[in-house]
Structure formats: structure tokens, C-alpha cells
Design an enzyme around this catalytic site. Sequence first.
Site, PDB file in Angstrom:
ATOM      1  N   GLU A  10       6.861   2.363  -6.897  1.00  0.00           N
ATOM      2  CA  GLU A  10       5.752   2.500  -5.936  1.00  0.00           C
ATOM      3  C   GLU A  10       5.095   3.879  -6.016  1.00  0.00           C
ATOM      4  OE1 GLU A  10       6.134   3.723  -1.928  1.00  0.00           O
ATOM      5  OE2 GLU A  10       8.271   3.211  -1.867  1.00  0.00           O
TER       6      GLU A  10
ATOM      7  N   LYS B 107      -2.875   5.408   1.856  1.00  0.00           N
ATOM      8  CA  LYS B 107      -1.660   4.591   1.980  1.00  0.00           C
ATOM      9  C   LYS B 107      -2.070   3.127   2.124  1.00  0.00           C
ATOM     10  CE  LYS B 107       2.053   3.617   5.180  1.00  0.00           C
ATOM     11  NZ  LYS B 107       2.503   3.841   6.564  1.00  0.00           N
TER      12      LYS B 107
ATOM     13  N   VAL C  80       5.886  -0.328  -0.184  1.00  0.00           N
ATOM     14  CA  VAL C  80       6.818  -1.351  -0.657  1.00  0.00           C
ATOM     15  C   VAL C  80       6.136  -2.720  -0.644  1.00  0.00           C
ATOM     16  CG1 VAL C  80       8.962  -2.585  -0.104  1.00  0.00           C
ATOM     17  CG2 VAL C  80       8.906  -0.074  -0.035  1.00  0.00           C
TER      18      VAL C  80
ATOM     19  N   ASP D 137       5.856  -2.571  16.541  1.00  0.00           N
ATOM     20  CA  ASP D 137       5.672  -1.918  15.247  1.00  0.00           C
ATOM     21  C   ASP D 137       6.773  -2.329  14.273  1.00  0.00           C
ATOM     22  OD1 ASP D 137       5.187  -0.327  13.076  1.00  0.00           O
ATOM     23  OD2 ASP D 137       4.880   1.515  14.231  1.00  0.00           O
TER      24      ASP D 137
ATOM     25  N   SER E  66       7.190  -2.946  10.130  1.00  0.00           N
ATOM     26  CA  SER E  66       6.515  -2.721   8.844  1.00  0.00           C
ATOM     27  C   SER E  66       6.202  -4.027   8.131  1.00  0.00           C
ATOM     28  CB  SER E  66       7.404  -1.865   7.937  1.00  0.00           C
ATOM     29  OG  SER E  66       6.835  -1.796   6.650  1.00  0.00           O
ATOM     30  N   ALA E  67       5.043  -4.063   7.486  1.00  0.00           N
ATOM     31  CA  ALA E  67       4.662  -5.212   6.654  1.00  0.00           C
ATOM     32  C   ALA E  67       5.618  -5.384   5.478  1.00  0.00           C
ATOM     33  CB  ALA E  67       3.226  -5.035   6.157  1.00  0.00           C
ATOM     34  N   ASP E  68       6.412  -4.356   5.187  1.00  0.00           N
ATOM     35  CA  ASP E  68       7.408  -4.477   4.108  1.00  0.00           C
ATOM     36  C   ASP E  68       8.358  -5.650   4.361  1.00  0.00           C
ATOM     37  OD1 ASP E  68       6.290  -2.125   3.174  1.00  0.00           O
ATOM     38  OD2 ASP E  68       8.080  -0.887   3.500  1.00  0.00           O
TER      39      ASP E  68
ATOM     40  N   LYS F 188      15.703   4.671   6.366  1.00  0.00           N
ATOM     41  CA  LYS F 188      15.976   5.853   7.193  1.00  0.00           C
ATOM     42  C   LYS F 188      16.170   5.442   8.648  1.00  0.00           C
ATOM     43  CE  LYS F 188      13.507   9.315   4.561  1.00  0.00           C
ATOM     44  NZ  LYS F 188      12.292   8.968   3.844  1.00  0.00           N
TER      45      LYS F 188
HETATM   46  N1  PSU Z   1      10.295   5.030   4.319  1.00  0.00           N
HETATM   47  C1  PSU Z   1      10.818   6.018   3.577  1.00  0.00           C
HETATM   48  N2  PSU Z   1      10.059   6.544   2.571  1.00  0.00           N
HETATM   49  C2  PSU Z   1       8.811   6.082   2.297  1.00  0.00           C
HETATM   50  C3  PSU Z   1       8.283   5.033   3.087  1.00  0.00           C
HETATM   51  C4  PSU Z   1       9.046   4.541   4.085  1.00  0.00           C
HETATM   52  O1  PSU Z   1      11.946   6.427   3.796  1.00  0.00           O
HETATM   53  O2  PSU Z   1       8.159   6.599   1.370  1.00  0.00           O
HETATM   54  C5  PSU Z   1       6.929   4.487   2.762  1.00  0.00           C
HETATM   55  C6  PSU Z   1       7.091   3.304   1.799  1.00  0.00           C
HETATM   56  O3  PSU Z   1       5.981   3.256   0.926  1.00  0.00           O
HETATM   57  C7  PSU Z   1       7.076   2.139   2.757  1.00  0.00           C
HETATM   58  C8  PSU Z   1       6.064   2.587   3.790  1.00  0.00           C
HETATM   59  O4  PSU Z   1       6.715   0.922   2.157  1.00  0.00           O
HETATM   60  O5  PSU Z   1       6.319   3.973   3.944  1.00  0.00           O
HETATM   61  C9  PSU Z   1       6.198   1.842   5.086  1.00  0.00           C
HETATM   62  O6  PSU Z   1       5.161   2.189   5.933  1.00  0.00           O
HETATM   63  P1  PSU Z   1       4.904   1.352   7.279  1.00  0.00           P
HETATM   64  O7  PSU Z   1       6.092   1.625   8.153  1.00  0.00           O
HETATM   65  O8  PSU Z   1       3.650   1.899   7.841  1.00  0.00           O
HETATM   66  O9  PSU Z   1       4.790  -0.088   6.874  1.00  0.00           O
HETATM   67 MN    MN Z   2       3.974   0.150  11.323  1.00  0.00          MN
END
Ligand code: PSU
Ligand code: MN
Length: 303
Positions: free
Chosen positions: A25, A87, A107, A139, A141-143, A160
Site C-alpha cells: 500500500e 488518502k 488497505v 466510525d 474503517s472501510a478496511d 494498533k
Molecule cells: N493503521 C496503521 N497504519 C496505517 C493505517 C492505519 O496502524 O498506515 C492507514 C492504512 O492505510 C489503513 C488506513 O488502511 O490508515 C485506515 O484509515 P481509516 O481508519 O480512515 O479507514
Molecule cells: Mn473512519
Amino acid sequence: MMDYLSLSPEIKTAIEEEKPVVALESTIIAHGMPYPQNVKTALDVEAMVRVNGAIPATIALINGKMKVGLSADEIDQLGRLGEQFIKTSRRDIPLLLATQGNGATTVASTMIIAKMAGIKFFVTGGIGGVHHAAQETMDISADLQELAKTNVAVISAGAKSILDLKLTLEYLETHGVPVYGFGTAEFPAFYTRKSGLGVDARIDDIRLLAKAIKTKWEIGLTGGILIANPIPEKYEVAFDYINQAIEEAIKVSQQKGIKGKAITPFLLGYIKDITKGESLRANIQLVLNNAQLGAKLARAYYS
Ligand code: PSU
Ligand code: MN
């Protein structure tokens, strides 16, 4: 789709010949680490994949194309320009392509583009997940959605504890995403090997891991697989130290009222700043460790 998807010649051939390819990524490069360590890390991770017998494909949106297999120059540009690369998660892709933009893939979006290209393995550091207080903020994540539906195996060091890891694992269970601990029965928390939470199954043998992944897709169970590979012991950050930093980061984010897609980068940046070199060093080492496993796993899958 072909107009928007651009594979480097090396990656195109490798996929056609069913060689082991590992996607990487770009948010971690553009937003996750300072320049020039980010560029060095990205190149070192690619080298680690190669040394272990697979072909690295770093993914980003460049001038309105979904690029699979960046050149060293493109990686350098990504690292230098950093946050000028927006992002980009699933929902951000269309407009960025329509406007010839530059985007760093998360991700979720890296999985999407890997799948379009025909890549089955993807190495990262940590995934996004369910945030603390998600009961109120919603909230998530879309991941996690992407892991639920897109056929790519993701090699991570867990997630984390900026996230509610317990709820993150519950979400993955609900959506049928296998979470395999490589050499561990415990879900790792990125900087630390321990989180106090279990994985679905501990798997020590890379061939068995490859077989489980293959089996999932062979029987038509769509969606990803999350492989949790703990940071090597000697690079672990002290549990209390890092968790204090994380707690402080969350508190400040709440005071500042930070929301939406800005929250994860804010928390990551804050932790990076207050823990200085130590967290960065751990971050680099765990990604390298994941690159090694991802390459070996991809090789086992295609052998
Ligand atoms: N968590 C980490 N390191 C990262 C990210 C998340 O420990 O670099 C990044 C990754 O690219 C992950 C994204 O896919 O943040 C998730 O963001 P969000 O929570 O906004 O979906
Ligand atoms: Mn989010």
C-alpha cells in the site's frame, strides 16, 4: 476499467505467468512515515519481498490511473510529496480518477486494486478497524468491509490499539473473515506482540496457511483473510509506554473534535511525534517482517 488500471510490464507478465506477486500500500508511505525514511522503507520492503522470492507491486493512484507496480522514481515522488497524495479509501477512488488526481491507497483501496489486477497477497503494517466509542460515532474503517468481501489475503502485524481491538475482531467474525495468527494464538497490537485477545487459529506452518487460503476461495467463500504476524520481540515497544501515548492521542483528538477520515492520520501522527524514533523504528521493522512472510506465503500458494 483498462483505461484506469495500469500495470507495470513486470507485474503484468508475472500475473499472467502465475508468479507470486505481493501488493504493497501507499498510505503508509505518504501519510505514515516522514521523508526520507518513508522512501527508504518502501524500497527496503520491496527488496525484502524480492529476496524472499516474490515480486513486489506497490500500488497508488497517479495522474488518474490506478498504478500497480510503481517505479523507484514514483516511490520517491510519493514519499516526497507525502500528504499531497490524498488518502484514498474505497469511496475516494472514482473522483480521484475522474480528476486525474494523485492518491495514496489504504488497505481497502489497495485490496480493491490488487483484486482488479489479479494479485492475491498484500502486505501492510496495520489495518484500520472499529474505533473506540464506535457505539456512538459509528466510525468503522472501510478496511473491514473490504476484508469481508474482496478476495485478497492481507498480512499485517494486527492493528494498533488506537482502535477497539475487541470490537474489530467481533466485526471480522460477524463478516466471516478468518484471522490467523502466524506463530501466535494472540492477536498482536502492532507495536506489541500481545493484546490480550485471541485469534481464530494459530498457524505455524506457511504451507498450511497457504492451503487454508486456497481452500477458502476454492469453495467459493468470497472475502479476504487476515494474517496477524507479530512484531519480532527485539523490536517491540514497551506495552505501557505505547499505550499511554495512544491514550493521550485519543484524548487530544476528542478535545479537538477530529472526525471521519482525518482521525486515523491524526492519531498516527500524534503517536509518531510523541514517541519519536522508537515507534518509527518498530513500524519499519514490523513491515519488513510482514514482507518476508507475505513473500514466502505467496510462493507457497503458487508452488
Ligand atoms: N493503521 C496503521 N497504519 C496505517 C493505517 C492505519 O496502524 O498506515 C492507514 C492504512 O492505510 C489503513 C488506513 O488502511 O490508515 C485506515 O484509515 P481509516 O481508519 O480512515 O479507514
Ligand atoms: Mn473512519
